[in-house]
Design a protein around this motif. Structure first.
Motif, PDB file in Angstrom:
ATOM      1  N   ALA A 276       0.838  -1.196   0.000  1.00  0.00           N
ATOM      2  CA  ALA A 276       0.000   0.000   0.000  1.00  0.00           C
ATOM      3  C   ALA A 276       0.873   1.246   0.000  1.00  0.00           C
ATOM      4  O   ALA A 276       1.949   1.266   0.596  1.00  0.00           O
ATOM      5  N   LEU A 277       0.404   2.309  -0.658  1.00  0.00           N
ATOM      6  CA  LEU A 277       1.199   3.532  -0.788  1.00  0.00           C
ATOM      7  C   LEU A 277       1.512   4.162   0.574  1.00  0.00           C
ATOM      8  O   LEU A 277       2.634   4.592   0.819  1.00  0.00           O
ATOM      9  N   GLY A 278       0.519   4.211   1.469  1.00  0.00           N
ATOM     10  CA  GLY A 278       0.735   4.808   2.792  1.00  0.00           C
ATOM     11  C   GLY A 278       1.826   4.087   3.553  1.00  0.00           C
ATOM     12  O   GLY A 278       2.708   4.702   4.157  1.00  0.00           O
ATOM     13  N   THR A 279       1.773   2.762   3.509  1.00  0.00           N
ATOM     14  CA  THR A 279       2.778   1.955   4.203  1.00  0.00           C
ATOM     15  C   THR A 279       4.157   2.205   3.599  1.00  0.00           C
ATOM     16  O   THR A 279       5.141   2.374   4.316  1.00  0.00           O
ATOM     17  N   ALA A 280       4.204   2.244   2.271  1.00  0.00           N
ATOM     18  CA  ALA A 280       5.475   2.459   1.589  1.00  0.00           C
ATOM     19  C   ALA A 280       6.053   3.842   1.909  1.00  0.00           C
ATOM     20  O   ALA A 280       7.244   3.981   2.195  1.00  0.00           O
ATOM     21  N   LEU A 281       5.184   4.881   1.910  1.00  0.00           N
ATOM     22  CA  LEU A 281       5.630   6.235   2.241  1.00  0.00           C
ATOM     23  C   LEU A 281       6.156   6.289   3.674  1.00  0.00           C
ATOM     24  O   LEU A 281       7.194   6.900   3.947  1.00  0.00           O
ATOM     25  N   ALA A 282       5.435   5.632   4.592  1.00  0.00           N
ATOM     26  CA  ALA A 282       5.847   5.635   6.000  1.00  0.00           C
ATOM     27  C   ALA A 282       7.220   4.991   6.146  1.00  0.00           C
ATOM     28  O   ALA A 282       8.079   5.502   6.874  1.00  0.00           O
TER      29      ALA A 282
ATOM     30  N   LEU B 232       3.386   7.916  11.227  1.00  0.00           N
ATOM     31  CA  LEU B 232       2.286   6.951  11.368  1.00  0.00           C
ATOM     32  C   LEU B 232       0.987   7.527  10.827  1.00  0.00           C
ATOM     33  O   LEU B 232       0.258   6.859  10.081  1.00  0.00           O
ATOM     34  N   VAL B 233       0.707   8.781  11.221  1.00  0.00           N
ATOM     35  CA  VAL B 233      -0.525   9.427  10.769  1.00  0.00           C
ATOM     36  C   VAL B 233      -0.538   9.478   9.236  1.00  0.00           C
ATOM     37  O   VAL B 233      -1.529   9.113   8.592  1.00  0.00           O
ATOM     38  N   VAL B 234       0.594   9.895   8.649  1.00  0.00           N
ATOM     39  CA  VAL B 234       0.683   9.961   7.183  1.00  0.00           C
ATOM     40  C   VAL B 234       0.380   8.596   6.562  1.00  0.00           C
ATOM     41  O   VAL B 234      -0.414   8.474   5.630  1.00  0.00           O
ATOM     42  N   GLY B 235       0.992   7.547   7.112  1.00  0.00           N
ATOM     43  CA  GLY B 235       0.789   6.202   6.583  1.00  0.00           C
ATOM     44  C   GLY B 235      -0.668   5.781   6.627  1.00  0.00           C
ATOM     45  O   GLY B 235      -1.234   5.321   5.629  1.00  0.00           O
ATOM     46  N   TYR B 236      -1.311   5.978   7.787  1.00  0.00           N
ATOM     47  CA  TYR B 236      -2.708   5.560   7.946  1.00  0.00           C
ATOM     48  C   TYR B 236      -3.633   6.373   7.056  1.00  0.00           C
ATOM     49  O   TYR B 236      -4.525   5.820   6.417  1.00  0.00           O
ATOM     50  N   VAL B 237      -3.419   7.697   7.023  1.00  0.00           N
ATOM     51  CA  VAL B 237      -4.291   8.544   6.213  1.00  0.00           C
ATOM     52  C   VAL B 237      -4.223   8.107   4.751  1.00  0.00           C
ATOM     53  O   VAL B 237      -5.243   7.955   4.084  1.00  0.00           O
ATOM     54  N   PHE B 238      -3.019   7.831   4.268  1.00  0.00           N
ATOM     55  CA  PHE B 238      -2.891   7.443   2.868  1.00  0.00           C
ATOM     56  C   PHE B 238      -3.516   6.105   2.557  1.00  0.00           C
ATOM     57  O   PHE B 238      -4.149   5.923   1.528  1.00  0.00           O
ATOM     58  N   ASN B 239      -3.320   5.153   3.482  1.00  0.00           N
ATOM     59  CA  ASN B 239      -3.933   3.847   3.242  1.00  0.00           C
ATOM     60  C   ASN B 239      -5.453   3.949   3.254  1.00  0.00           C
ATOM     61  O   ASN B 239      -6.141   3.216   2.557  1.00  0.00           O
ATOM     62  N   ALA B 240      -5.980   4.874   4.066  1.00  0.00           N
ATOM     63  CA  ALA B 240      -7.432   5.015   4.169  1.00  0.00           C
ATOM     64  C   ALA B 240      -8.010   5.735   2.947  1.00  0.00           C
ATOM     65  O   ALA B 240      -9.071   5.378   2.453  1.00  0.00           O
ATOM     66  N   VAL B 241      -7.278   6.773   2.487  1.00  0.00           N
ATOM     67  CA  VAL B 241      -7.822   7.609   1.423  1.00  0.00           C
ATOM     68  C   VAL B 241      -7.655   6.983   0.040  1.00  0.00           C
ATOM     69  O   VAL B 241      -8.560   7.018  -0.781  1.00  0.00           O
ATOM     70  N   LEU B 242      -6.475   6.403  -0.211  1.00  0.00           N
ATOM     71  CA  LEU B 242      -6.208   5.911  -1.576  1.00  0.00           C
ATOM     72  C   LEU B 242      -6.615   4.437  -1.747  1.00  0.00           C
ATOM     73  O   LEU B 242      -6.406   3.637  -0.878  1.00  0.00           O
TER      74      LEU B 242
END
Lengths: 345, 79
Positions: free
Chosen positions: A292-298, A335-345
């Motif tokens: 997932a993009l959020g996980t990868a970004l984190a 962490l917040v960035v990762g979760y937000v991205f996984n949720a939104v995208l």
């Protein structure tokens, strides 16, 4: 040859810039088709494991290195406008808030190397730059750097690069602001607080265009010379993943529906110290395999912003409690960035 | 004799700076006392914010990145 080039830089700086840009563009235009032709010549089927790995490697390596050379050169010229001394003079004595935004933005354009993080930190604090503002700078400078942005641009496209830039800046601004609010000045090492205040001078020596061009060339020699082995290694590993790891393999470990994948990615990133150059091509390959993009970004942000060796150096000026706060605040932001991205995208 | 200190924590640029200074000093036939300062506290006391920094006889003459050969030549010119 070098003597000639040297004289040219002195006498016709504008002309040299235009010529250089044209040459770069011509190279960029021919390299991509050339690398495709090269893969076509190899005696391997294009849709085989080896074929798709080789294609990725030969296609991306020249593209990334050429883009990197161009951007690092321009950043070298930009850097020459923002010496650490001038940045410090801009930030000294400003109140939190706006100053955090300024510090994070200046962190992107001021030349920064992790080996001088500590002298820089001390220089800022000594000149009366508030602690939280100093941290905004210190978080943004390594995390949002030209090498990371170039690789993101080359491998993920400009949208992701822009996203990374704005998220990195946001984390630096908010984390610095929180650290400032916590009033942790007492947790600086005693010898740092006992240093005499520095007088803030901004040197106004005139810098000519040719000096900026030289600064750009030096930056290329310095940065590209240092990171290219990591990039080639990273792309090679990425190529192997592209060719051999089955599709959707990563979805089970780094997929968006695994809640623990984001904290795990952040934790794994802290002890890793393979700068942005090595890690981004690998992450790109993982993304293609279902991560997932959020996980990868984190994961990327954690590797780049929170590195163990840097903590060891910072320990010389910060007491353990301040280091722990720094890690906790930045890690929460990621962490917040990762979760937000996984949720939104 | 000039007392020269190179401030920095052992990155490639610091080593190159030391080498460059030694080269230029030898070319000018000047004896120098070259010292490498790696201690963070000592570096901070000189007020240098970006390494490598160069201190000659107690005065900071350069900070941030490797000095150009021209600049180093300049330190030895008048001697």
């Amino acid at each position: 040859m070098t003597a000639l080039a040297h004289r040219w830089t002195r006498e016709h700086p504008q002309l040299l810039l235009i010529l250089g840009a044209a040459l770069w563009l011509a190279l960029y235009r021919t390299l991509i088709p050339a690398s495709e032709a090269l893969v076509a010549l190899l005696p391997v089927a294009r849709d085989s494991h080896l074929g798709s790995a080789l294609q990725f490697f030969f296609y991306d390596t020249p593209k990334v290195l050429l883009l990197l050379t161009g951007i690092v050169f321009v950043m070298g010229m930009v850097n020459s406008y923002f010496t650490p001394e001038r940045t410090r003079a801009l930030l000294a004595g400003r109140a939190a808030g706006v100053a955090n935004v300024m510090a994070a933005s200046l962190g992107v354009v001021t030349p920064f190397c992790s080996c001088s993080a500590v002298p820089l930190f001390i220089g800022f604090v000594q000149a009366g730059v508030p602690l939280g503002v100093t941290f905004s700078f210190l978080i943004a400078a390594p995390m949002v750097n030209e090498v990371a942005l170039t690789l993101l641009l080359a491998l993920f496209g400009w949208k992701i690069a822009l996203l990374y830039l704005s998220l990195g800046l946001t984390i630096a601004i908010v984390a610095g602001w929180i650290i400032g609010r916590l009033r942790l000045e007492a947790y600086l090492e005693d010898w740092v607080r006992e240093l005499p205040p520095a007088q803030v001078l901004s040197d106004d020596g005139t810098v000519h265009l040719q000096d900026r061009i030289e600064a750009g060339i030096n930056n290329v020699r310095d940065v590209v010379g240092r990171v290219w082995p990591y990039i080639v290694a990273g792309i090679a590993i990425g190529a192997a993943i592209h060719g051999y790891v089955p599709q959707d393999f990563m979805a089970s470990i780094m997929g968006a529906d695994r809640w623990w994948s984001v904290p795990l990615a952040v934790l794994m990133g802290i002890p890793m110290y393979t700068n942005a150059a090595g890690v981004i091509p690998i992450v790109q390959a993982l993304l293609a395999k279902g991560a997932a993009l959020g996980t990868a970004l984190a994961f990327m942000m954690s590797v780049i912003a929170l590195s163990l060796p840097e903590m060891v150096i910072l320990r010389k000026v910060l007491k353990p409690r301040l280091i722990a706060t720094f890690i906790a605040v930045v890690a929460s932001g990621i962490l917040v960035v990762g979760y937000v991205f996984n949720a939104v995208l | 004799m000039k007392q020269i200190k190179v401030l920095g924590r052992g990155c490639a640029n610091c080593r190159n700076t030391i080498q460059l200074i030694q080269e230029v000093a030898t070319a000018h036939g000047e004896a120098i006392e070259l010292e490498k300062v790696e201690d963070i506290q000592a570096i901070a006391r000189h007020g240098v914010m970006s390494t490598p920094g160069v201190v000659i006889d107690g005065t900071v003459v350069h900070a941030g990145g490797m000095p150009s050969r021209d600049k180093v030549e300049g330190w030895f010119a008048g001697a």
